[in-house]
Design a protein around this motif. Structure first.
Motif, mmCIF file in Angstrom:
data_model
loop_
_atom_site.group_PDB
_atom_site.id
_atom_site.type_symbol
_atom_site.label_atom_id
_atom_site.label_comp_id
_atom_site.label_asym_id
_atom_site.label_seq_id
_atom_site.Cartn_x
_atom_site.Cartn_y
_atom_site.Cartn_z
ATOM 1 N N LYS A 46 14.523 -8.073 -52.558
ATOM 2 C CA LYS A 46 13.378 -8.195 -53.352
ATOM 3 C C LYS A 46 12.250 -9.255 -52.982
ATOM 4 C CE LYS A 46 13.812 -7.552 -58.048
ATOM 5 N NZ LYS A 46 14.262 -7.663 -59.361
ATOM 6 N N ARG A 47 13.116 -10.701 -52.469
ATOM 7 C CA ARG A 47 12.189 -11.759 -52.493
ATOM 8 C C ARG A 47 11.531 -11.607 -50.817
ATOM 9 N NH1 ARG A 47 13.730 -15.606 -48.606
ATOM 10 N NH2 ARG A 47 16.061 -15.064 -48.838
ATOM 11 N N LYS A 50 8.438 -9.284 -51.181
ATOM 12 C CA LYS A 50 7.481 -9.689 -51.806
ATOM 13 C C LYS A 50 6.751 -10.763 -50.681
ATOM 14 C CE LYS A 50 6.066 -12.533 -55.873
ATOM 15 N NZ LYS A 50 6.363 -12.945 -57.199
ATOM 16 N N GLU A 51 7.582 -11.591 -49.962
ATOM 17 C CA GLU A 51 7.093 -12.615 -48.949
ATOM 18 C C GLU A 51 6.420 -11.922 -47.868
ATOM 19 O OE1 GLU A 51 10.421 -15.067 -47.960
ATOM 20 O OE2 GLU A 51 10.645 -16.074 -49.791
ATOM 21 N N ALA A 53 4.529 -9.047 -48.200
ATOM 22 C CA ALA A 53 3.405 -8.535 -48.432
ATOM 23 C C ALA A 53 2.506 -9.985 -48.631
ATOM 24 C CB ALA A 53 3.731 -7.937 -50.031
ATOM 25 N N GLN A 54 3.026 -10.956 -49.361
ATOM 26 C CA GLN A 54 2.217 -12.318 -49.532
ATOM 27 C C GLN A 54 1.835 -12.919 -48.059
ATOM 28 O OE1 GLN A 54 5.125 -14.267 -51.681
ATOM 29 N NE2 GLN A 54 3.871 -13.846 -53.763
ATOM 30 N N ALA A 107 7.632 -4.028 -52.324
ATOM 31 C CA ALA A 107 6.655 -4.748 -53.159
ATOM 32 C C ALA A 107 5.456 -4.205 -53.092
ATOM 33 C CB ALA A 107 6.602 -6.439 -52.740
ATOM 34 N N LEU A 109 1.607 -5.592 -53.070
ATOM 35 C CA LEU A 109 0.802 -6.630 -53.740
ATOM 36 C C LEU A 109 -0.628 -6.370 -53.455
ATOM 37 C CD1 LEU A 109 -0.082 -9.567 -54.283
ATOM 38 C CD2 LEU A 109 0.072 -10.043 -51.765
ATOM 39 N N SER A 111 -3.704 -7.803 -53.008
ATOM 40 C CA SER A 111 -4.292 -9.184 -52.611
ATOM 41 C C SER A 111 -5.714 -9.432 -53.365
ATOM 42 C CB SER A 111 -4.372 -9.251 -50.978
ATOM 43 O OG SER A 111 -5.166 -8.401 -50.705
ATOM 44 N N CYS A 116 1.555 -8.250 -58.233
ATOM 45 C CA CYS A 116 2.343 -7.772 -57.282
ATOM 46 C C CYS A 116 3.628 -7.072 -58.341
ATOM 47 C CB CYS A 116 2.970 -8.995 -56.541
ATOM 48 S SG CYS A 116 4.132 -8.510 -55.415
ATOM 49 N N GLN A 117 3.880 -5.957 -57.601
ATOM 50 C CA GLN A 117 4.873 -5.045 -58.251
ATOM 51 C C GLN A 117 5.983 -5.224 -57.565
ATOM 52 O OE1 GLN A 117 3.671 -1.241 -59.951
ATOM 53 N NE2 GLN A 117 1.663 -1.766 -58.673
ATOM 54 N N VAL A 118 7.258 -5.576 -57.956
ATOM 55 C CA VAL A 118 8.476 -5.814 -56.992
ATOM 56 C C VAL A 118 9.585 -4.997 -57.625
ATOM 57 C CG1 VAL A 118 10.169 -7.180 -55.829
ATOM 58 C CG2 VAL A 118 7.742 -7.860 -56.541
#
Length: 192
Positions: A46-47, A50-51, A53-54, A107, A109, A111, A116-118
Motif C-alpha cells: 500500500k505504501r 501510494k509513493e 503515484a505521489q 493507489a 491519486l 494530483s 488519494c484512494q489506497v
C-alpha cells in the motif's frame, strides 16, 4: 476527465489497463522500494503504490495517477522477483504443494485535488506438487525471472496451479482492475 497516468514501466500492467479502453500514458517513478523493518507485507505494498503515484504528482499536476506494487508471500516470508534461473527454481521448489498469496497494493491519486484512494487486493494461488524436472522445464519455456513468485499466471504458469482464490484475478498479474474501476468511478470517470 483528467488524463490517466500509469506510474509503472510494467508491460503487464500496461496490458491490463488497456483492457479498460481508456486513454492513458505511462511514466516510471523513481522511488526507494525497500522493505522497512517490521513492516507488514500489506502495508508495504500500500505504501509503495501510494509513493509511486505521489512521486509523479509534481510533474503531472492535473492527472489521475495509478500506482501499484505487488509482493508474493509464502508462509511468513516475502518472495520477490527471482531475476535468475537458480533463484526461480528455489522459489518454485519452496512453493511446491503450498499456497502463495499475492498482495497487490493499488493507489489512485488525483494530483489536482490531492485525494488519494489506497487499497490492497489479495489473491492466493494453491500450487501443485512440483518435481525438479517439471520446474526446470517450465522455467526454460517461460523464463519468468521478472515475476514475483517465479511464474506468469497469464502464460504457462497456470499449469503449476492446483487452484486459485481471490476477488480479482487481474490482481495476480499486477493491477486489480475491479478495484481500480471502483476508484475511477469515485473520481467520476466513465468506463466504456
Amino acid at each position: 476527465m483528467l488524463p490517466l497516468l500509469l506510474a509503472s514501466s510494467s508491460v503487464y500492467r500496461r496490458e491490463l489497463l488497456a483492457r479498460l479502453q481508456l486513454p492513458f500514458t505511462c511514466s516510471s517513478p523513481d522511488i526507494d522500494e525497500s522493505h522497512r523493518p517490521g513492516e507488514p507485507a500489506i502495508e508495504l505494498v500500500k505504501r509503495l503504490a501510494k509513493e509511486k503515484a505521489q512521486a509523479l504528482a509534481g510533474s503531472h499536476p492535473v492527472h489521475l495517477i495509478i500506482g501499484s506494487d505487488q509482493v508474493a508471500v509464502l508462509g511468513d516470508r516475502i518472495i520477490g522477483k527471482p531475476h535468475t534461473f537458480e533463484k526461480a527454481r528455489e522459489q518454485l521448489q519452496a512453493s511446491s504443494g503450498a499456497s502463495v498469496t499475492f498482495l497487490t497494493g493499488l493507489a489512485l491519486l488525483n494530483s489536482q485535488t490531492g485525494h488519494c484512494q489506497v487499497d490492497c487486493v489479495p489473491f492466493t494461488v494453491h500450487m501443485r506438487v512440483l518435481d525438479t524436472a517439471r520446474i526446470e522445464r517450465y522455467l526454460r519455456a517461460e523464463q519468468p525471472y521478472d515475476c514475483a513468485g517465479s511464474f506468469k499466471a497469464e502464460g504457462l504458469g497456470v499449469s503449476l496451479f492446483q487452484s486459485t482464490e481471490g476477488p480479482d484475478a487481474t490482481s495476480l498479474i499486477g493491477l486489480p482492475l475491479i478495484r481500480l474501476i471502483d476508484m475511477l468511478l469515485n473520481e467520476g470517470v466513465q468506463i466504456p
